[in-house]
Design an enzyme around this catalytic site. Structure first.
Site, PDB file in Angstrom:
ATOM      1  N   ASP A  22      -1.479   1.947   7.707  1.00 25.72           N
ATOM      2  CA  ASP A  22      -1.390   1.209   6.496  1.00 25.72           C
ATOM      3  C   ASP A  22      -2.840   1.733   5.275  1.00 25.72           C
ATOM      4  O   ASP A  22      -3.871   2.014   5.972  1.00 25.72           O
ATOM      5  CB  ASP A  22      -1.832  -0.484   6.880  1.00 25.72           C
ATOM      6  CG  ASP A  22      -1.557  -1.492   6.240  1.00 25.72           C
ATOM      7  OD1 ASP A  22      -0.797  -0.650   5.208  1.00 25.72           O
ATOM      8  OD2 ASP A  22      -1.842  -2.310   6.717  1.00 25.72           O
ATOM      9  N   HIS A  39       1.086   8.498  -0.135  1.00 20.53           N
ATOM     10  CA  HIS A  39       1.870   8.033   1.023  1.00 20.53           C
ATOM     11  C   HIS A  39       2.106   9.785   1.171  1.00 20.53           C
ATOM     12  O   HIS A  39       1.891   9.596   2.747  1.00 20.53           O
ATOM     13  CB  HIS A  39       3.250   7.654   0.947  1.00 20.53           C
ATOM     14  CG  HIS A  39       3.852   6.292   0.482  1.00 20.53           C
ATOM     15  ND1 HIS A  39       2.936   5.412   1.579  1.00 20.53           N
ATOM     16  CD2 HIS A  39       4.489   5.191  -0.272  1.00 20.53           C
ATOM     17  CE1 HIS A  39       3.510   4.106   1.326  1.00 20.53           C
ATOM     18  NE2 HIS A  39       4.142   3.922   0.330  1.00 20.53           N
ATOM     19  N   LEU A 133       1.178  17.422  22.767  1.00 22.17           N
ATOM     20  CA  LEU A 133       1.335  15.660  22.704  1.00 22.17           C
ATOM     21  C   LEU A 133       2.816  15.447  22.169  1.00 22.17           C
ATOM     22  O   LEU A 133       3.488  16.074  21.225  1.00 22.17           O
ATOM     23  CB  LEU A 133       0.871  15.420  21.274  1.00 22.17           C
ATOM     24  CG  LEU A 133       0.906  14.528  20.514  1.00 22.17           C
ATOM     25  CD1 LEU A 133      -0.522  13.524  21.614  1.00 22.17           C
ATOM     26  CD2 LEU A 133       0.046  14.134  19.147  1.00 22.17           C
TER      27      LEU A 133
HETATM   28  C1  FPP Z   1       1.866   0.997   4.419  1.00 20.83           C
HETATM   29  O1  FPP Z   1       0.732   2.276   3.944  1.00 20.83           O
HETATM   30  C2  FPP Z   1       2.389   2.940   4.958  1.00 20.83           C
HETATM   31  C3  FPP Z   1       3.796   3.312   4.820  1.00 20.83           C
HETATM   32  C4  FPP Z   1       4.991   1.724   4.507  1.00 20.83           C
HETATM   33  C5  FPP Z   1       4.159   4.332   4.874  1.00 20.83           C
HETATM   34  C6  FPP Z   1       3.722   5.278   6.125  1.00 20.83           C
HETATM   35  C7  FPP Z   1       3.813   6.469   5.554  1.00 20.83           C
HETATM   36  C8  FPP Z   1       3.339   8.248   6.141  1.00 20.83           C
HETATM   37  C9  FPP Z   1       1.914   7.449   6.300  1.00 20.83           C
HETATM   38  C10 FPP Z   1       3.774   8.981   5.637  1.00 20.83           C
HETATM   39  C11 FPP Z   1       4.402   9.701   7.515  1.00 20.83           C
HETATM   40  C12 FPP Z   1       5.831  10.298   7.606  1.00 20.83           C
HETATM   41  C13 FPP Z   1       6.668  10.416   7.983  1.00 20.83           C
HETATM   42  C14 FPP Z   1       8.103  10.967   7.702  1.00 20.83           C
HETATM   43  C15 FPP Z   1       5.655  11.545   9.307  1.00 20.83           C
HETATM   44  P1  FPP Z   1       1.015   0.382   2.351  1.00 20.83           P
HETATM   45  O2  FPP Z   1       1.812   1.389   1.294  1.00 20.83           O
HETATM   46  O3  FPP Z   1       1.641  -0.482   3.041  1.00 20.83           O
HETATM   47  O4  FPP Z   1      -0.327   0.515   1.585  1.00 20.83           O
HETATM   48  P2  FPP Z   1      -1.194  -0.640   1.245  1.00 20.83           P
HETATM   49  O5  FPP Z   1      -1.061  -1.352   2.104  1.00 20.83           O
HETATM   50  O6  FPP Z   1      -2.482  -0.443   0.902  1.00 20.83           O
HETATM   51  O7  FPP Z   1       0.518  -1.568  -0.272  1.00 20.83           O
END
Ligand code: FPP
Length: 248
Positions: A22, A39, A133
Site C-alpha cells: 500500500d 505503481h 521462493l
Molecule cells: C495499493 O496502493 C497498491 C495497488 C492497488 C497495486 C499494487 C501493485 C504493485 C505494487 C505492482 C505489482 C504488480 C504485479 C503485476 C506483480 P494504492 O494505490 O492504494 O496507494 P494509496 O493508498 O497511496 O493511494
C-alpha cells in the site's frame, strides 16, 4: 517505529510472508508524479523484496497486486495495473529466473483481460521448474470471493453425495482456497502492510487466523531489504502461542 529491531539470520524466519503493498498512489502524489508512476515503482520494490526474501530463505511471498475491489478505480488506473504483468515479464522475470523464483497466482481470473492472463501464465510457465521462493501474486483476489467459491464447491460435492456434511473440516475448506497450491505453507506466518494503514482489505481472511501482523509507515515504493529485515526482526521477537499458553 521498527528501526531498532535487528534481524537475526540465526533465528527462524517466517516460512510465508504476505504483503499488502500500500501507498503507491500517495508516494507518487507527494512527488508530483502520476499515481501510475507509484505503481511502477511499487513493482520495482516488489522485485527488491522478492530477492531479499529469497536470500533469507523464506519459502513463500504472497503479494496483493490487484484486489476484487480495485475495479472501482478510474479505468485508466485499472488499465495500467492490468498492464503490469507484461512489465513483470519484460523487465523482472529474468531476475526472478536467475534467483530460482517460482511465480504463482491466486485470484479469480474470470474477469481478467486475456492479454493480462497471457503474461501471468507465461511467468508461471517459465518458472514452474524452479525450486526457490514462491512468489504468489494475488491478482483479482478477494478473500470473501475466495471463501464463497470454496463454499459453492463444497456444497456441490455434498449435493452430489460425494461428501457428508459431518466430514467437512477446516482442512476441507483450506483445500478449496487458492492457497491450497502452497501446501504446508498455505497460511502466512507474517503479514506486512505498508504505508501506515491498519486494515486487512479483504486479504487472506481465513489464512491469517494465526499470523503475526506488522504495519509499517514506509510507503511501498520505498520498501527495501532493510525495512524487510526490520519486519522479520520484529517477527523474531514475537512469542507465537497459537491460542495455547507459554510453557517456557
Ligand atoms: C495499493 O496502493 C497498491 C495497488 C492497488 C497495486 C499494487 C501493485 C504493485 C505494487 C505492482 C505489482 C504488480 C504485479 C503485476 C506483480 P494504492 O494505490 O492504494 O496507494 P494509496 O493508498 O497511496 O493511494
Amino acid at each position: 517505529m521498527l528501526t531498532d529491531v535487528n534481524y537475526n539470520p540465526n533465528l527462524p524466519v517466517p516460512n510465508h510472508i504476505a504483503v499488502i503493498m500500500d501507498g503507491n498512489g500517495r508516494w507518487a502524489q507527494e512527488r508530483g508524479l502520476k499515481r501510475t508512476d507509484g505503481h511502477l515503482e511499487g513493482l520495482k520494490a516488489l522485485k527488491r523484496v522478492v530477492i531479499a526474501t529469497h536470500k533469507m530463505d523464506v519459502k513463500v511471498l504472497t503479494a496483493y497486486a490487484f484486489s476484487t475491489e480495485n475495479w472501482k478505480r478510474p479505468l485508466s488506473e485499472v488499465n495500467y495495473l492490468m498492464g503490469l504483468p507484461k512489465v513483470l515479464n519484460d523487465e523482472i522475470l529474468p531476475d526472478l529466473i536467475e534467483n530460482n523464483v517460482q511465480v504463482r497466482m491466486s485470484g479469480n481470473f474470470d474477469k481478467v483481460p486475456l492479454n493480462t492472463k497471457k503474461y501471468i501464465q507465461n511467468a508461471i510457465d517459465r518458472t514452474k521448474d524452479n525450486t526457490g521462493l514462491i512468489l504468489n501474486i494475488a491478482f483479482n483476489y478477494g478473500s470473501r470471493d475466495e471463501i464463497t467459491k470454496a463454499v459453492q464447491a463444497i456444497a456441490t460435492e455434498v449435493s452430489k453425495g460425494d461428501l457428508k456434511v459431518k466430514d467437512i473440516s477446516e482442512q476441507t475448506i483450506s483445500d478449496e482456497l487458492y492457497t491450497a497450491q502452497l501446501g504446508e505453507y498455505a497460511d502466512p506466518d507474517l503479514l506486512i502492510r505498508s504505508s501506515g494503514e491498519v486494515r486487512l482489505s479483504n486479504y487472506l481472511l481465513w489464512q491469517l487466523a494465526y499470523s503475526e501482523m506488522l504495519f509499517t509507515e514506509t510507503k511501498w515504493p520505498d520498501f527495501d531489504e532493510k525495512v524487510l529485515q526490520e519486519c522479520v526482526g520484529e517477527f523474531q521477537r514475537r512469542n507465537r502461542r497459537f491460542g495455547a499458553i507459554d510453557t517456557k
